[in-house]
Write a protein that holds these residues in place. Structure first.
Motif, mmCIF file in Angstrom:
data_model
loop_
_atom_site.group_PDB
_atom_site.id
_atom_site.type_symbol
_atom_site.label_atom_id
_atom_site.label_comp_id
_atom_site.label_asym_id
_atom_site.label_seq_id
_atom_site.Cartn_x
_atom_site.Cartn_y
_atom_site.Cartn_z
ATOM 1 N N ASN A 153 0.824 -1.198 0.000
ATOM 2 C CA ASN A 153 0.000 0.000 0.000
ATOM 3 C C ASN A 153 0.867 1.261 0.000
ATOM 4 N N GLY A 154 0.593 2.167 -0.944
ATOM 5 C CA GLY A 154 1.342 3.404 -1.025
ATOM 6 C C GLY A 154 2.580 3.341 -1.887
ATOM 7 N N VAL A 155 2.860 2.180 -2.483
ATOM 8 C CA VAL A 155 4.047 2.027 -3.327
ATOM 9 C C VAL A 155 3.605 1.932 -4.786
ATOM 10 N N GLY A 156 3.933 2.958 -5.560
ATOM 11 C CA GLY A 156 3.651 2.968 -6.979
ATOM 12 C C GLY A 156 4.884 2.630 -7.783
ATOM 13 N N PRO A 157 4.768 2.659 -9.110
ATOM 14 C CA PRO A 157 5.896 2.278 -9.964
ATOM 15 C C PRO A 157 7.167 3.073 -9.724
#
Length: 266
Positions: A153-157
């Protein structure tokens, strides 16, 4: 409004991360490599890797939707308060409200503190702490590591790719932030309507793996100094941009003084 960015991004220049490394110039097979080579001559050529993986993850979350000028003091304050033997264990037990106050300079501090505590607890549960997570990031299959990071959660590319690059030292990883997204499309290195992931795919396909890391950090610096969102250097003087001969100027119209998002250009 003044650009809130500092003069140098935190991964560039002599005081930044990475190790200075000399790379041979490209053979002209792709324009993207020629761009990266010129950026390397203009700024720096480096290899990256070796940062503690969980600290790198936390630092990148702090940098989301804000500038280095705001996120760096928050990172330093967090490390002063929680950077003990195991950062993940310290943050897993942290009071969220206290952590939010500690990182307040980074903006969105309530949301970011909640995410950081939850990620610290997950890292402790799944990997036994910061050292186990570091081993997973640095030795695991890059595709599997990226997929696992993206599932958090909260980690994008961009966050996942920064961890792979700055901690894992993985070749072929070209994180795409707002500067890279704008510049790659403006220059014609990716389709004008490409999203961040499509830009990443084009750059990682066209740039040799060992050059992707400094390509990312140097392109950010170029975006701050020359190819800004509203006033690129070429708008008033084509010769003012050191990459002029390699750029398609998509969405930039010197004759009228208009600058639009590349997806809105011809």
């Amino acid at each position: 409004m003044d650009d809130p960015e500092p003069d140098r991004n935190i991964s560039g220049g002599e005081a930044g991360g990475g190790e200075p490394t000399a790379f041979d110039p490209g053979t002209g097979e792709t324009r993207a490599e020629a761009v990266v080579d010129r950026l390397g001559d203009l700024y720096w050529q480096k290899t990256y890797g070796g940062q503690a993986a969980f600290e790198c993850l936390v630092r990148t979350i702090l940098s989301q939707n804000t500038s280095d000028k705001a996120s760096q003091p928050a990172h330093e304050a967090l490390m002063d308060a929680y950077g003990g033997a195991d950062l993940a264990a310290s943050l897993a037990d942290a009071d969220q409200g206290t952590l939010a106050e500690t990182i307040s300079s980074a903006g969105l501090y309530n949301q970011k503190s909640e995410r950081i505590v939850a990620l610290a607890q997950l890292v402790c549960d799944e990997y036994g702490g910061a050292d186990g997570f570091d081993a997973f990031v640095t030795t695991g299959d890059p595709g599997e590591v990226r997929d696992r990071l993206l599932a958090m959660n909260g980690v994008g590319p961009k966050t996942a790719d920064c961890v792979l690059l700055f901690s894992g030292g993985r070749d072929g990883v070209f994180p795409v932030d707002t500067h890279v997204h704008r510049i790659a499309r403006r220059m014609g290195l990716a389709p004008a309507d490409a999203d961040h992931e499509t830009v990443r795919e084009h750059l990682e396909r066209a740039v040799p793996g060992e050059k992707c890391g400094f390509g990312h950090t140097a392109m950010i610096q170029f975006g701050r100094e020359y190819c800004t969102a509203r006033q690129p250097a070429c708008l008033d003087d084509p010769d003012a941009c050191p990459l002029a001969g390699l750029c398609d100027q998509v969405g930039v119209y010197p004759a009228s003084g208009e600058v639009v998002d590349p997806s809105e250009g011809d």
